[in-house]
Enzyme design. Structure first.
Site, PDB file in Angstrom:
ATOM      1  N   SER A 259      73.278 -44.922   6.829  1.00 32.36           N
ATOM      2  CA  SER A 259      73.928 -46.174   6.448  1.00 32.36           C
ATOM      3  C   SER A 259      75.113 -45.328   5.795  1.00 32.36           C
ATOM      4  CB  SER A 259      73.004 -47.526   6.556  1.00 32.36           C
ATOM      5  OG  SER A 259      72.799 -47.772   4.988  1.00 32.36           O
TER       6      SER A 259
ATOM      7  N   THR B 157      75.132 -51.066   3.173  1.00 32.23           N
ATOM      8  CA  THR B 157      76.013 -50.237   1.704  1.00 32.23           C
ATOM      9  C   THR B 157      75.601 -50.326   0.957  1.00 32.23           C
ATOM     10  OG1 THR B 157      78.183 -51.312   3.155  1.00 32.23           O
ATOM     11  CG2 THR B 157      78.360 -50.243   0.938  1.00 32.23           C
TER      12      THR B 157
ATOM     13  N   THR C  19      79.680 -46.381   2.469  1.00 33.38           N
ATOM     14  CA  THR C  19      79.094 -46.374   3.668  1.00 33.38           C
ATOM     15  C   THR C  19      79.507 -45.795   4.837  1.00 33.38           C
ATOM     16  OG1 THR C  19      78.480 -48.840   5.124  1.00 33.38           O
ATOM     17  CG2 THR C  19      80.684 -48.111   4.381  1.00 33.38           C
TER      18      THR C  19
ATOM     19  N   ARG D  10      88.240 -47.978  12.893  1.00 29.75           N
ATOM     20  CA  ARG D  10      87.633 -49.409  12.888  1.00 29.75           C
ATOM     21  C   ARG D  10      87.344 -49.017  11.028  1.00 29.75           C
ATOM     22  NH1 ARG D  10      82.924 -51.065   9.131  1.00 29.75           N
ATOM     23  NH2 ARG D  10      82.520 -53.615  10.148  1.00 29.75           N
TER      24      ARG D  10
ATOM     25  N   THR E 157      77.394 -56.298   0.974  1.00 24.63           N
ATOM     26  CA  THR E 157      77.550 -55.225   1.796  1.00 24.63           C
ATOM     27  C   THR E 157      76.660 -56.399   3.270  1.00 24.63           C
ATOM     28  OG1 THR E 157      75.256 -54.185   2.677  1.00 24.63           O
ATOM     29  CG2 THR E 157      74.541 -55.287   0.350  1.00 24.63           C
ATOM     30  N   GLY E 158      77.017 -55.890   4.257  1.00 24.32           N
ATOM     31  CA  GLY E 158      76.722 -57.241   4.819  1.00 24.32           C
ATOM     32  C   GLY E 158      77.498 -56.992   6.052  1.00 24.32           C
TER      33      GLY E 158
END
Ligand code: GLY
Length: 323
Positions: A79, A183, A201, A211, A233-234
């Protein structure tokens, strides 16, 4: 998230011993030395590297950059950086940002291809240009001019995962899977007014090329000022809409404890859109004194965070707003 068998590992490097703990972040105490707070289990080693750099005479910025580099260089972390899962066209597309709270300067890169250490490029944007954010081809050209060497960032493992996704007869497009949101966010304070935030990330796997989510956006994925620092993060497509990191640091500047500030953010998100309750949204925060906070939206997708203090590292589970 990383596979379950990586959870809860004890890191053996250095003199420090990592321990698992689920104590509230607010129960921590602080000392006068450098403190590093990072997301996820890979944050343990990242913090250790940051601590070494700082102890060896590096600045807080050096420490955060080099700590994050360690995760970017790790092909097993899918990631972040080298080995990060690619976009829908099979190209690894990286985002990163760094901010020096003492000078209120930030630098970031987004949609960067072929350079495995975007946090280092972000730092150079901050230090060598009058800009804050550079994207895409321009960011790549800037990186090359700064001496970075382009390389293939796909590993056999990430290529295989992408091919499996692409060749699936019915693949979900722009699917949301928690393991793709890990991340690395790292915060550092030195007890002498230094406050730094950074994050890096590869973003959402199989994302639409181009994106941009929260990580490279100052105030969203990362933020630092004289009062403290925060990182997120998420699901960054959603979190960017809450300007999570600046929200938290503003609350700290107003006198909130970092844990209270993180909890306030989670409550705000859950109140404003109840459909957010089931997805992964996580934050970490630190104030200039070294008090820390960490929170996740729900206990089904808990945040692990790593703390480096008194030259020792520990791994913890953040309190969740919802059970
Ligand atoms: N928070 C990282 C991302 O969604 O790209």
């Amino acid at each position: 998230m990383e596979p379950i068998d990586r959870r809860g590992f004890l890191f053996a490097a250095g003199a420090a011993t990592a321990t698992l703990a689920s104590a509230p972040a607010s129960a921590q105490t602080h000392n006068a030395g450098a403190i590093f707070l990072s997301t996820w289990d890979f944050g343990v080693e990242a913090n250790r590297r940051a601590g070494e750099i700082y102890a060896g005479g590096g600045s807080l910025l050096d420490a955060v950059e080099k700590g994050i580099n360690l995760v970017e260089d790790d092909p097993n972390v899918t990631s972040v950086g080298y080995g990060g899962l690619p976009n829908s066209e099979g190209e690894v597309e990286l985002d990163a940002g760094i901010m020096d709270g003492a000078t209120h300067r930030a630098g970031s890169v987004c949609n960067l291809h072929k350079i495995k250490n975007p946090i280092s490029v972000a730092r150079l944007v901050m230090e060598k240009t009058r800009h804050t954010t550079m994207a895409g081809d321009g960011a790549l050209r800037f990186a090359i001019e700064m001496g970075f060497t382009p390389q293939q960032l796909l590993t056999p493992k990430s290529l295989e995962e992408w091919l499996r996704w692409r060749n699936a007869s019915k693949h979900e497009t722009f699917w949301i899977d928690a393991r793709n949101h890990d991340t690395i966010g790292m915060l550092g304070v030195d007890g002498r007014g230094g406050v730094v935030a950074g994050c890096s990330t590869s973003g959402l796997a199989c994302k639409i090329p181009g994106r941009v989510a929260d990580s490279p956006l100052v105030g969203c994925g990362y933020y630092a000022d004289a009062a403290g620092a925060a990182a997120a993060t998420g699901n960054g497509d959603v979190m960017a809409n809450y300007c999570t990191s600046v929200f938290i640091v503003r609350r700290i500047a107003q006198g909130a404890h970092p844990q209270e500030a993180c909890d306030d953010l989670m409550r705000l998100m859950a109140r404003s859109a109840p459909n957010l309750r089931d997805d992964m949204y996580c934050v970490i925060a630190i104030d200039r004194h070294g008090e820390i906070g960490a929170a996740s939206m729900n206990s089904k997708q808990p945040l692990q965070y790593a703390l480096w203090r008194n030259e020792g590292g520990t791994l913890h589970t953040a309190p969740a707003l919802l059970g």
